[in-house]
Design a protein around this motif. Structure first.
Motif, PDB file in Angstrom:
ATOM      1  N   GLN A  47       0.846  -1.313  -0.082  1.00 49.31           N
ATOM      2  CA  GLN A  47      -0.168   0.038   0.065  1.00 49.31           C
ATOM      3  C   GLN A  47       1.046   1.213   0.077  1.00 49.31           C
ATOM      4  O   GLN A  47       1.820   1.273   0.491  1.00 49.31           O
ATOM      5  CB  GLN A  47      -0.760  -0.135   1.129  1.00 49.31           C
ATOM      6  N   VAL A  48       0.381   2.344  -0.585  1.00 47.45           N
ATOM      7  CA  VAL A  48       1.052   3.545  -0.676  1.00 47.45           C
ATOM      8  C   VAL A  48       0.060   4.426  -0.047  1.00 47.45           C
ATOM      9  O   VAL A  48      -1.164   4.691  -0.282  1.00 47.45           O
ATOM     10  CB  VAL A  48       1.396   4.167  -2.042  1.00 47.45           C
ATOM     11  N   THR A  49       0.466   5.547   1.051  1.00 47.09           N
ATOM     12  CA  THR A  49       0.117   6.301   1.528  1.00 47.09           C
ATOM     13  C   THR A  49       0.437   7.824   1.348  1.00 47.09           C
ATOM     14  O   THR A  49       1.775   7.824   1.529  1.00 47.09           O
ATOM     15  CB  THR A  49      -0.116   6.246   3.204  1.00 47.09           C
ATOM     16  N   LEU A  50      -0.389   8.720   0.939  1.00 46.33           N
ATOM     17  CA  LEU A  50       0.195  10.022   0.657  1.00 46.33           C
ATOM     18  C   LEU A  50      -0.729  11.200   1.122  1.00 46.33           C
ATOM     19  O   LEU A  50      -1.676  10.996   1.306  1.00 46.33           O
ATOM     20  CB  LEU A  50       0.326  10.155  -0.933  1.00 46.33           C
ATOM     21  N   PHE A  51       0.245  12.055   1.883  1.00 43.77           N
ATOM     22  CA  PHE A  51      -0.572  13.428   2.122  1.00 43.77           C
ATOM     23  C   PHE A  51      -0.015  14.689   1.103  1.00 43.77           C
ATOM     24  O   PHE A  51       1.105  14.883   1.080  1.00 43.77           O
ATOM     25  CB  PHE A  51      -0.035  13.694   3.490  1.00 43.77           C
ATOM     26  N   PHE A  52      -0.987  15.301   0.513  1.00 51.13           N
ATOM     27  CA  PHE A  52      -0.828  16.300  -0.382  1.00 51.13           C
ATOM     28  C   PHE A  52      -1.102  17.503   0.167  1.00 51.13           C
ATOM     29  O   PHE A  52      -1.894  17.586   1.052  1.00 51.13           O
ATOM     30  CB  PHE A  52      -1.440  16.166  -1.486  1.00 51.13           C
ATOM     31  N   ARG A  53      -0.121  18.477   0.103  1.00 53.18           N
ATOM     32  CA  ARG A  53      -0.487  20.109   0.675  1.00 53.18           C
ATOM     33  C   ARG A  53      -0.284  21.160  -0.503  1.00 53.18           C
ATOM     34  O   ARG A  53       0.839  21.092  -1.067  1.00 53.18           O
ATOM     35  CB  ARG A  53       0.276  20.272   1.679  1.00 53.18           C
ATOM     36  N   ARG A  54      -1.168  21.771  -0.674  1.00 54.34           N
ATOM     37  CA  ARG A  54      -0.913  22.715  -1.523  1.00 54.34           C
ATOM     38  C   ARG A  54       0.003  23.859  -0.954  1.00 54.34           C
ATOM     39  O   ARG A  54      -0.128  24.135   0.124  1.00 54.34           O
ATOM     40  CB  ARG A  54      -2.420  23.606  -1.977  1.00 54.34           C
ATOM     41  N   GLN A  55       0.894  24.475  -1.855  1.00 47.62           N
ATOM     42  CA  GLN A  55       1.886  25.426  -1.377  1.00 47.62           C
ATOM     43  C   GLN A  55       1.498  26.722  -1.829  1.00 47.62           C
ATOM     44  O   GLN A  55       0.733  26.867  -2.744  1.00 47.62           O
ATOM     45  CB  GLN A  55       3.205  25.168  -1.825  1.00 47.62           C
ATOM     46  N   ALA A  56       1.988  27.805  -1.172  1.00 47.66           N
ATOM     47  CA  ALA A  56       1.586  29.159  -1.327  1.00 47.66           C
ATOM     48  C   ALA A  56       2.344  29.230  -2.702  1.00 47.66           C
ATOM     49  O   ALA A  56       3.561  28.861  -2.750  1.00 47.66           O
ATOM     50  CB  ALA A  56       1.976  30.073  -0.367  1.00 47.66           C
ATOM     51  N   VAL A  57       1.810  30.279  -3.557  1.00 44.35           N
ATOM     52  CA  VAL A  57       2.440  30.253  -4.814  1.00 44.35           C
ATOM     53  C   VAL A  57       3.603  31.308  -4.428  1.00 44.35           C
ATOM     54  O   VAL A  57       3.701  32.217  -3.687  1.00 44.35           O
ATOM     55  CB  VAL A  57       1.628  31.261  -5.661  1.00 44.35           C
ATOM     56  N   GLY A  58       4.740  30.899  -4.994  1.00 47.90           N
ATOM     57  CA  GLY A  58       6.086  31.219  -4.780  1.00 47.90           C
ATOM     58  C   GLY A  58       6.888  30.734  -3.584  1.00 47.90           C
ATOM     59  O   GLY A  58       8.076  31.066  -3.191  1.00 47.90           O
ATOM     60  N   ALA A  59       6.261  29.487  -2.914  1.00 48.35           N
ATOM     61  CA  ALA A  59       6.994  29.082  -1.683  1.00 48.35           C
ATOM     62  C   ALA A  59       7.938  28.167  -2.249  1.00 48.35           C
ATOM     63  O   ALA A  59       7.972  27.623  -3.623  1.00 48.35           O
ATOM     64  CB  ALA A  59       5.958  27.969  -0.898  1.00 48.35           C
ATOM     65  N   SER A  60       8.985  28.037  -1.500  1.00 47.35           N
ATOM     66  CA  SER A  60      10.066  26.983  -1.852  1.00 47.35           C
ATOM     67  C   SER A  60       9.798  25.706  -2.208  1.00 47.35           C
ATOM     68  O   SER A  60       8.968  25.320  -1.438  1.00 47.35           O
ATOM     69  CB  SER A  60      11.441  27.374  -1.227  1.00 47.35           C
ATOM     70  N   GLN A  61      10.193  25.009  -3.072  1.00 46.50           N
ATOM     71  CA  GLN A  61      10.044  23.531  -3.349  1.00 46.50           C
ATOM     72  C   GLN A  61      11.304  22.811  -2.744  1.00 46.50           C
ATOM     73  O   GLN A  61      11.314  21.773  -2.946  1.00 46.50           O
ATOM     74  CB  GLN A  61       9.705  23.292  -4.830  1.00 46.50           C
TER      75      GLN A  61
END
Length: 180
Positions: free
Chosen positions: A166-180
């Protein structure tokens, strides 16, 4: 041999009966809109667990998207706990009535998905590299929008109808311009 075939048939029939219909989530809020969720950079954190429950890999994913005509392009960059990197570029196409199709280089054929309420259910086959080999896995992928910026993903991986992990993932949108 007959017992083996009966056992395989039983496993496959049990596996096929266990799936929930995505329409069950039609009234769940907030409603998932893929274009809106992926309209800014997204960071994800995940684990792969073997059938036993042992965590075999941890990983992070940076996702940027763009529109090309009707298509939503997701460019995913993976960094695994062992230092390896991977890139997957999805081309998602709306098919109407909440249905989506998806293609990527390591996806066999076309992924088929359905959005209902806060939920997306994907099914597809993935060529999974393991060492010097590659294995074709069936993916049963469920994503749940928790709030405007958070998506949780749970995927069951199987081979010949038998779950292998199984794969478990948590996605979080980043503020525009936030460092990756």
């Amino acid at each position: 041999m007959t017992r083996f075939l009966l056992l395989v048939a039983l496993v496959l029939s049990v596996a096929s009966c266990s799936s929930v219909d995505v329409a069950r989530y039609a009234d769940q809020q907030p409603a998932l809109n893929l274009e809106r969720f992926f309209s800014q950079p997204v960071k994800a954190w995940g684990i792969f667990q073997k059938r036993s429950g042992e965590v075999a890999k941890r990983f992070e994913v940076n996702i940027v998207s763009r529109r090309e005509g009707n298509n939503l392009i997701l460019d995913e960059r993976f960094l695994y706990s062992d230092g390896t990197r991977q890139r997957r570029v999805w081309t998602l196409t709306p098919e109407g009535q909440g249905r989506w199709s998806g293609r990527a280089d390591d996806v066999v054929g076309v992924a088929k998905g359905q959005v209902a309420g806060n939920t997306l259910h994907w099914r597809y086959r993935l060529n999974l590299p393991v060492g010097d080999s590659s294995y074709e896995m069936s993916m049963d992928d469920w994503m749940y929008l928790m709030d405007e910026d958070t998506l949780i993903n749970r995927t069951r991986m199987s081979k010949f109808g038998v779950e292998v992990g199984q794969v478990t993932l948590f996605f979080r949108r980043q503020a525009v311009g936030a460092s990756q």
